[in-house]
Write a protein that holds these residues in place. Structure first.
Motif, PDB file in Angstrom:
ATOM      1  N   ILE A  42       0.733  -1.300  -0.006  1.00 31.64           N
ATOM      2  CA  ILE A  42       0.213  -0.003  -0.018  1.00 31.64           C
ATOM      3  C   ILE A  42       0.760   1.187   0.017  1.00 31.64           C
ATOM      4  O   ILE A  42       2.004   1.078   0.541  1.00 31.64           O
ATOM      5  CB  ILE A  42      -1.041  -0.116   1.280  1.00 31.64           C
ATOM      6  CG1 ILE A  42      -2.026   0.959   1.202  1.00 31.64           C
ATOM      7  CG2 ILE A  42      -0.310   0.314   2.571  1.00 31.64           C
ATOM      8  CD1 ILE A  42      -3.172   0.827   1.952  1.00 31.64           C
ATOM      9  N   PHE A  43       0.493   2.318  -0.532  1.00 28.06           N
ATOM     10  CA  PHE A  43       1.153   3.563  -0.792  1.00 28.06           C
ATOM     11  C   PHE A  43       0.088   4.301   0.312  1.00 28.06           C
ATOM     12  O   PHE A  43      -0.959   4.312   0.248  1.00 28.06           O
ATOM     13  CB  PHE A  43       1.129   4.213  -1.969  1.00 28.06           C
ATOM     14  CG  PHE A  43       1.769   3.714  -2.998  1.00 28.06           C
ATOM     15  CD1 PHE A  43       3.486   3.473  -2.938  1.00 28.06           C
ATOM     16  CD2 PHE A  43       1.515   3.108  -4.137  1.00 28.06           C
ATOM     17  CE1 PHE A  43       4.231   3.212  -3.689  1.00 28.06           C
ATOM     18  CE2 PHE A  43       2.168   2.639  -5.177  1.00 28.06           C
ATOM     19  CZ  PHE A  43       3.603   2.442  -4.830  1.00 28.06           C
TER      20      PHE A  43
ATOM     21  N   GLY B  51       0.130  15.480   1.957  1.00 35.37           N
ATOM     22  CA  GLY B  51       0.737  14.481   1.030  1.00 35.37           C
ATOM     23  C   GLY B  51       0.109  14.914  -0.315  1.00 35.37           C
ATOM     24  O   GLY B  51      -1.070  15.209  -0.523  1.00 35.37           O
ATOM     25  N   LYS B  52       1.043  14.970  -1.131  1.00 33.60           N
ATOM     26  CA  LYS B  52       0.717  15.333  -2.680  1.00 33.60           C
ATOM     27  C   LYS B  52       0.729  14.199  -3.616  1.00 33.60           C
ATOM     28  O   LYS B  52       1.875  13.496  -3.634  1.00 33.60           O
ATOM     29  CB  LYS B  52       1.791  16.384  -3.270  1.00 33.60           C
ATOM     30  CG  LYS B  52       1.636  17.811  -2.292  1.00 33.60           C
ATOM     31  CD  LYS B  52       2.727  18.767  -2.774  1.00 33.60           C
ATOM     32  CE  LYS B  52       2.580  20.240  -1.811  1.00 33.60           C
ATOM     33  NZ  LYS B  52       3.743  20.963  -2.491  1.00 33.60           N
ATOM     34  N   ILE B  53      -0.363  13.966  -4.238  1.00 33.37           N
ATOM     35  CA  ILE B  53      -0.486  12.869  -5.014  1.00 33.37           C
ATOM     36  C   ILE B  53       0.571  12.860  -6.366  1.00 33.37           C
ATOM     37  O   ILE B  53       0.576  11.749  -6.819  1.00 33.37           O
ATOM     38  CB  ILE B  53      -2.167  12.910  -5.771  1.00 33.37           C
ATOM     39  CG1 ILE B  53      -2.368  11.269  -6.208  1.00 33.37           C
ATOM     40  CG2 ILE B  53      -2.197  13.889  -6.580  1.00 33.37           C
ATOM     41  CD1 ILE B  53      -2.637  10.378  -5.129  1.00 33.37           C
ATOM     42  N   LEU B  54       0.939  14.041  -6.602  1.00 34.37           N
ATOM     43  CA  LEU B  54       1.883  14.110  -7.591  1.00 34.37           C
ATOM     44  C   LEU B  54       3.136  13.322  -7.473  1.00 34.37           C
ATOM     45  O   LEU B  54       4.034  13.061  -8.382  1.00 34.37           O
ATOM     46  CB  LEU B  54       2.253  15.800  -7.912  1.00 34.37           C
ATOM     47  CG  LEU B  54       2.878  16.547  -7.016  1.00 34.37           C
ATOM     48  CD1 LEU B  54       4.359  16.527  -7.109  1.00 34.37           C
ATOM     49  CD2 LEU B  54       2.473  18.058  -7.161  1.00 34.37           C
ATOM     50  N   TYR B  55       3.548  13.174  -6.101  1.00 30.32           N
ATOM     51  CA  TYR B  55       4.379  12.207  -5.887  1.00 30.32           C
ATOM     52  C   TYR B  55       4.626  10.610  -6.046  1.00 30.32           C
ATOM     53  O   TYR B  55       5.493   9.901  -5.800  1.00 30.32           O
ATOM     54  CB  TYR B  55       5.013  12.525  -4.188  1.00 30.32           C
ATOM     55  CG  TYR B  55       5.526  13.960  -3.894  1.00 30.32           C
ATOM     56  CD1 TYR B  55       6.532  14.402  -4.825  1.00 30.32           C
ATOM     57  CD2 TYR B  55       5.023  14.725  -2.838  1.00 30.32           C
ATOM     58  CE1 TYR B  55       6.805  15.738  -4.528  1.00 30.32           C
ATOM     59  CE2 TYR B  55       5.260  16.047  -2.474  1.00 30.32           C
ATOM     60  CZ  TYR B  55       6.336  16.633  -3.432  1.00 30.32           C
ATOM     61  OH  TYR B  55       6.733  17.842  -2.990  1.00 30.32           O
ATOM     62  N   ILE B  56       3.162  10.359  -6.416  1.00 27.65           N
ATOM     63  CA  ILE B  56       3.011   9.158  -6.802  1.00 27.65           C
ATOM     64  C   ILE B  56       2.968   8.983  -8.306  1.00 27.65           C
ATOM     65  O   ILE B  56       2.199   9.591  -8.892  1.00 27.65           O
ATOM     66  CB  ILE B  56       1.748   8.646  -6.232  1.00 27.65           C
ATOM     67  CG1 ILE B  56       1.687   8.591  -5.027  1.00 27.65           C
ATOM     68  CG2 ILE B  56       1.563   7.054  -6.872  1.00 27.65           C
ATOM     69  CD1 ILE B  56       0.421   7.922  -4.091  1.00 27.65           C
TER      70      ILE B  56
ATOM     71  N   ASP C  68       3.248   6.270 -10.342  1.00 24.79           N
ATOM     72  CA  ASP C  68       2.843   5.236 -11.058  1.00 24.79           C
ATOM     73  C   ASP C  68       2.115   4.474  -9.902  1.00 24.79           C
ATOM     74  O   ASP C  68       2.996   4.076  -8.821  1.00 24.79           O
ATOM     75  CB  ASP C  68       3.558   4.316 -11.965  1.00 24.79           C
ATOM     76  CG  ASP C  68       2.716   3.179 -12.799  1.00 24.79           C
ATOM     77  OD1 ASP C  68       1.703   3.088 -12.385  1.00 24.79           O
ATOM     78  OD2 ASP C  68       3.625   2.538 -13.573  1.00 24.79           O
ATOM     79  N   THR C  69       0.983   3.443  -9.627  1.00 25.97           N
ATOM     80  CA  THR C  69       0.737   2.733  -8.651  1.00 25.97           C
ATOM     81  C   THR C  69       0.961   1.363  -8.931  1.00 25.97           C
ATOM     82  O   THR C  69       0.975   0.496  -8.026  1.00 25.97           O
ATOM     83  CB  THR C  69      -0.810   2.981  -8.170  1.00 25.97           C
ATOM     84  OG1 THR C  69      -1.729   2.724  -9.369  1.00 25.97           O
ATOM     85  CG2 THR C  69      -1.229   4.296  -7.880  1.00 25.97           C
ATOM     86  N   ARG C  70       0.855   1.008 -10.180  1.00 26.59           N
ATOM     87  CA  ARG C  70       0.963  -0.376 -10.440  1.00 26.59           C
ATOM     88  C   ARG C  70      -0.110  -1.306  -9.996  1.00 26.59           C
ATOM     89  O   ARG C  70       0.247  -2.477  -9.274  1.00 26.59           O
ATOM     90  CB  ARG C  70       2.250  -1.178 -10.287  1.00 26.59           C
ATOM     91  CG  ARG C  70       3.651  -0.123 -11.137  1.00 26.59           C
ATOM     92  CD  ARG C  70       3.723  -0.513 -12.462  1.00 26.59           C
ATOM     93  NE  ARG C  70       4.743   0.270 -12.980  1.00 26.59           N
ATOM     94  CZ  ARG C  70       6.006  -0.265 -13.082  1.00 26.59           C
ATOM     95  NH1 ARG C  70       6.189  -1.560 -12.900  1.00 26.59           N
ATOM     96  NH2 ARG C  70       7.066   0.405 -13.834  1.00 26.59           N
ATOM     97  N   GLY C  71      -1.343  -0.546  -9.564  1.00 27.80           N
ATOM     98  CA  GLY C  71      -2.356  -1.321  -9.003  1.00 27.80           C
ATOM     99  C   GLY C  71      -2.270  -1.471  -7.530  1.00 27.80           C
ATOM    100  O   GLY C  71      -2.982  -2.114  -6.786  1.00 27.80           O
TER     101      GLY C  71
ATOM    102  N   SER D 236      10.129   2.852  -6.259  1.00 32.31           N
ATOM    103  CA  SER D 236      10.786   3.546  -7.486  1.00 32.31           C
ATOM    104  C   SER D 236       9.624   3.975  -8.388  1.00 32.31           C
ATOM    105  O   SER D 236       9.672   5.174  -9.121  1.00 32.31           O
ATOM    106  CB  SER D 236      11.575   2.516  -8.485  1.00 32.31           C
ATOM    107  OG  SER D 236      10.618   1.640  -8.996  1.00 32.31           O
ATOM    108  N   TYR D 237       8.278   3.845  -8.038  1.00 34.12           N
ATOM    109  CA  TYR D 237       7.332   4.348  -8.574  1.00 34.12           C
ATOM    110  C   TYR D 237       6.699   5.555  -7.821  1.00 34.12           C
ATOM    111  O   TYR D 237       5.707   6.486  -8.379  1.00 34.12           O
ATOM    112  CB  TYR D 237       5.989   3.342  -8.318  1.00 34.12           C
ATOM    113  CG  TYR D 237       6.233   1.870  -8.776  1.00 34.12           C
ATOM    114  CD1 TYR D 237       7.314   1.698  -9.599  1.00 34.12           C
ATOM    115  CD2 TYR D 237       5.298   1.043  -8.079  1.00 34.12           C
ATOM    116  CE1 TYR D 237       7.345   0.182  -9.861  1.00 34.12           C
ATOM    117  CE2 TYR D 237       5.489  -0.467  -8.528  1.00 34.12           C
ATOM    118  CZ  TYR D 237       6.777  -0.940  -9.079  1.00 34.12           C
ATOM    119  OH  TYR D 237       6.905  -2.089  -9.669  1.00 34.12           O
ATOM    120  N   ILE D 238       7.390   6.248  -6.708  1.00 35.99           N
ATOM    121  CA  ILE D 238       7.004   7.280  -6.053  1.00 35.99           C
ATOM    122  C   ILE D 238       8.313   8.237  -5.834  1.00 35.99           C
ATOM    123  O   ILE D 238       9.390   7.701  -6.108  1.00 35.99           O
ATOM    124  CB  ILE D 238       6.365   7.127  -4.748  1.00 35.99           C
ATOM    125  CG1 ILE D 238       7.396   6.281  -3.753  1.00 35.99           C
ATOM    126  CG2 ILE D 238       5.076   6.106  -5.037  1.00 35.99           C
ATOM    127  CD1 ILE D 238       6.859   6.027  -2.416  1.00 35.99           C
TER     128      ILE D 238
END
Length: 209
Positions: free
Chosen positions: A49-50, A56-61, A63-66, A167-169
């Protein structure tokens, strides 16, 4: 399961639990506790989970890769939790202990640093980026919430996990921040064993204050 108990602190191991379930349990514990409620330290792992902190800013994510994303009420930006990472949740009455948040942060960091020293690794904090680092790679993160003098949330430490989701965030809001775990540093320890060590180290600091 209660592993250790003193008059002032209970240490509990909770296994692998869904993040939102534990988060809401911490909120409920904090809302219902009284001046006589013993402090508790919870040792837990989470499925992937992220989590995003209050600001928190969503722009720091990128890609979630699900992987699910949860906005929660701790401090800090975005981080990742998953199997092989141990979490130490700190349900503490700061007023009763006459403990400031900055001192608690230092205690949490010292718990990690002491554990690293026991396996011949050098860990250090950074002033503007709370947590503990080994060779400038982050191995432990902090995120706390204080409500009416009661603290919850706490510390996560990477033990033996799949690090790729980091690495996705932009971990903790820092693009390019590298992370590591004990396994990558050639230290093979069981996550629960690490959690107990962290909890006992923190409890010792709290009870000696």
């Amino acid at each position: 399961m209660i592993i250790s108990q003193s008059r002032s602190i209970k240490i509990k191991t909770l296994g692998c639990q869904e993040y939102t379930q534990i988060w809401h349990a911490m909120q409920n514990f904090t809302k219902s506790r009284t001046i006589d409620t013993p402090d508790e330290l919870w040792i837990v792992e989470h499925p992937p989970i992220f989590t995003l902190g209050l600001n928190g800013k969503i722009l720091y994510i990128r890609d979630t890769r699900g992987i699910p994303v949860v906005h929660c009420d701790r401090g800090g930006q975005v981080t990742y939790h998953g199997p092989g990472q141990i979490i130490l949740y700190t349900l503490l009455d700061l007023k009763r202990r006459e403990l400031g948040i900055k001192v608690l942060v230092k205690m949490l960091e010292q718990s990690v640093i002491s554990l690293l020293q026991s396996v011949d690794l050098y860990g250090e904090p950074k002033i503007n980026a709370p947590g503990v680092y080994v060779d400038n790679k982050k191995i432990a993160s902090l995120g706390l919430r204080v409500r009416k003098g009661y603290a919850y949330h706490g510390l996560s430490m990477n033990v033996a996990m799949d690090l790729s989701p980091f690495s996705y965030i932009d971990p903790c809001g820092y693009p390019g921040l590298e992370v590591t775990d004990l396994k990558s540093l050639s230290v093979n320890l069981n996550p629960e064993e690490v959690g107990l060590d962290l909890a006992k180290n923190l409890a010792k600091q709290l009870e000696s204050k």
